[in-house]
Design a protein around this motif. Structure first.
Motif, PDB file in Angstrom:
ATOM      1  N   PRO A 104       0.844  -1.198   0.000  1.00 28.91           N
ATOM      2  CA  PRO A 104       0.000   0.000   0.000  1.00 28.91           C
ATOM      3  C   PRO A 104       0.882   1.252   0.000  1.00 28.91           C
ATOM      4  O   PRO A 104       1.868   1.325   0.733  1.00 28.91           O
ATOM      5  CB  PRO A 104      -0.788  -0.112   1.309  1.00 28.91           C
ATOM      6  CG  PRO A 104      -0.745  -1.563   1.660  1.00 28.91           C
ATOM      7  CD  PRO A 104       0.578  -2.066   1.147  1.00 28.91           C
ATOM      8  N   LEU A 105       0.541   2.211  -0.849  1.00 30.12           N
ATOM      9  CA  LEU A 105       1.304   3.453  -0.961  1.00 30.12           C
ATOM     10  C   LEU A 105       0.474   4.605  -0.407  1.00 30.12           C
ATOM     11  O   LEU A 105      -0.723   4.687  -0.659  1.00 30.12           O
ATOM     12  CB  LEU A 105       1.669   3.726  -2.424  1.00 30.12           C
ATOM     13  CG  LEU A 105       2.482   2.628  -3.115  1.00 30.12           C
ATOM     14  CD1 LEU A 105       2.631   2.930  -4.599  1.00 30.12           C
ATOM     15  CD2 LEU A 105       3.836   2.465  -2.448  1.00 30.12           C
ATOM     16  N   GLU A 106       1.120   5.472   0.337  1.00 32.29           N
ATOM     17  CA  GLU A 106       0.437   6.582   0.990  1.00 32.29           C
ATOM     18  C   GLU A 106       0.606   7.881   0.212  1.00 32.29           C
ATOM     19  O   GLU A 106       1.650   8.114  -0.408  1.00 32.29           O
ATOM     20  CB  GLU A 106       0.977   6.768   2.408  1.00 32.29           C
ATOM     21  CG  GLU A 106       0.758   5.568   3.311  1.00 32.29           C
ATOM     22  CD  GLU A 106      -0.695   5.226   3.522  1.00 32.29           C
ATOM     23  OE1 GLU A 106      -1.523   6.164   3.614  1.00 32.29           O
ATOM     24  OE2 GLU A 106      -1.020   4.031   3.591  1.00 32.29           O
ATOM     25  N   GLN A 107      -0.403   8.716   0.267  1.00 35.43           N
ATOM     26  CA  GLN A 107      -0.339  10.040  -0.348  1.00 35.43           C
ATOM     27  C   GLN A 107       0.893  10.793   0.163  1.00 35.43           C
ATOM     28  O   GLN A 107       1.188  10.772   1.348  1.00 35.43           O
ATOM     29  CB  GLN A 107      -1.601  10.825  -0.021  1.00 35.43           C
ATOM     30  CG  GLN A 107      -1.642  12.191  -0.656  1.00 35.43           C
ATOM     31  CD  GLN A 107      -2.958  12.890  -0.381  1.00 35.43           C
ATOM     32  OE1 GLN A 107      -3.902  12.314   0.135  1.00 35.43           O
ATOM     33  NE2 GLN A 107      -3.025  14.145  -0.734  1.00 35.43           N
ATOM     34  N   GLU A 123       4.061  10.129  -0.524  1.00 35.75           N
ATOM     35  CA  GLU A 123       5.317   9.373  -0.636  1.00 35.75           C
ATOM     36  C   GLU A 123       6.021   9.719  -1.940  1.00 35.75           C
ATOM     37  O   GLU A 123       5.378   9.914  -2.972  1.00 35.75           O
ATOM     38  CB  GLU A 123       5.059   7.864  -0.634  1.00 35.75           C
ATOM     39  CG  GLU A 123       4.745   7.275   0.692  1.00 35.75           C
ATOM     40  CD  GLU A 123       4.720   5.752   0.636  1.00 35.75           C
ATOM     41  OE1 GLU A 123       5.782   5.143   0.396  1.00 35.75           O
ATOM     42  OE2 GLU A 123       3.629   5.187   0.823  1.00 35.75           O
ATOM     43  N   GLU A 163      -2.469  10.068  -4.105  1.00 38.05           N
ATOM     44  CA  GLU A 163      -3.593   9.551  -3.320  1.00 38.05           C
ATOM     45  C   GLU A 163      -3.234   8.136  -2.896  1.00 38.05           C
ATOM     46  O   GLU A 163      -2.347   7.526  -3.490  1.00 38.05           O
ATOM     47  CB  GLU A 163      -4.877   9.570  -4.148  1.00 38.05           C
ATOM     48  CG  GLU A 163      -4.791   8.783  -5.443  1.00 38.05           C
ATOM     49  CD  GLU A 163      -5.972   9.040  -6.364  1.00 38.05           C
ATOM     50  OE1 GLU A 163      -7.100   9.175  -5.878  1.00 38.05           O
ATOM     51  OE2 GLU A 163      -5.752   9.085  -7.582  1.00 38.05           O
ATOM     52  N   PRO A 164      -3.870   7.591  -1.876  1.00 37.84           N
ATOM     53  CA  PRO A 164      -3.538   6.233  -1.458  1.00 37.84           C
ATOM     54  C   PRO A 164      -3.725   5.231  -2.613  1.00 37.84           C
ATOM     55  O   PRO A 164      -4.698   5.309  -3.356  1.00 37.84           O
ATOM     56  CB  PRO A 164      -4.537   5.959  -0.335  1.00 37.84           C
ATOM     57  CG  PRO A 164      -4.939   7.311   0.165  1.00 37.84           C
ATOM     58  CD  PRO A 164      -4.906   8.204  -1.045  1.00 37.84           C
ATOM     59  N   PRO A 168      -3.798   1.110  -3.182  1.00 37.10           N
ATOM     60  CA  PRO A 168      -3.783  -0.204  -2.525  1.00 37.10           C
ATOM     61  C   PRO A 168      -2.749  -1.147  -3.146  1.00 37.10           C
ATOM     62  O   PRO A 168      -2.372  -1.000  -4.313  1.00 37.10           O
ATOM     63  CB  PRO A 168      -5.199  -0.749  -2.782  1.00 37.10           C
ATOM     64  CG  PRO A 168      -6.028   0.440  -3.148  1.00 37.10           C
ATOM     65  CD  PRO A 168      -5.091   1.403  -3.811  1.00 37.10           C
ATOM     66  N   HIS A 174      -3.874   7.113  -8.753  1.00 43.04           N
ATOM     67  CA  HIS A 174      -4.356   5.733  -8.784  1.00 43.04           C
ATOM     68  C   HIS A 174      -4.953   5.450 -10.157  1.00 43.04           C
ATOM     69  O   HIS A 174      -5.743   6.233 -10.668  1.00 43.04           O
ATOM     70  CB  HIS A 174      -5.419   5.590  -7.687  1.00 43.04           C
ATOM     71  CG  HIS A 174      -5.932   4.213  -7.483  1.00 43.04           C
ATOM     72  ND1 HIS A 174      -7.139   3.984  -6.889  1.00 43.04           N
ATOM     73  CD2 HIS A 174      -5.425   2.988  -7.760  1.00 43.04           C
ATOM     74  CE1 HIS A 174      -7.354   2.683  -6.803  1.00 43.04           C
ATOM     75  NE2 HIS A 174      -6.323   2.064  -7.329  1.00 43.04           N
TER      76      HIS A 174
END
Length: 96
Positions: free
Chosen positions: A20-23, A25, A42-43, A45, A80
């Motif tokens: 999961p990648l976070e806004q 990063e 944006e996040p 998944p 995303h």
């Protein structure tokens, strides 16, 4: 260099998130002779795609060096990429 995303072919305009990648990063990854740098907008998944550059509406989405769909709207670098902004082509007769 990042091991958080997977890019298989230098032609790809999307990468696959390996976690999961976070806004916010910032990721860097060597692909071929170049380095991809992207900030997550944006996040994202695990297993989903992220745009590696700006993609215009109607432009092909390239993953693993193959066209997997068409952008249904403009997609910004770091956004995303999923069913909400891509129309798949497989199974519709356009591709074998």
């Amino acid at each position: 260099m990042s091991h958080e995303i997977l890019v298989v072919d230098a032609k790809d305009n999307v990468a696959t998130a390996l976690r999961p990648l976070e806004q916010g990063e910032f990721l860097e990854m060597a692909v071929g002779d170049s380095t991809i740098k992207v900030t997550i907008l944006e996040p994202i998944p695990f297993g989903h795609k992220i745009a590696l550059r700006d993609v215009q509406r109607g432009e092909p989405i390239l993953k693993y060096g193959e066209v997997m769909g068409l952008a249904t709207q403009r997609i910004a670098k770091g956004q995303h990429v999923h069913v909400h902004n891509v129309e798949g082509l497989r199974g519709r007769g356009q591709q074998e």
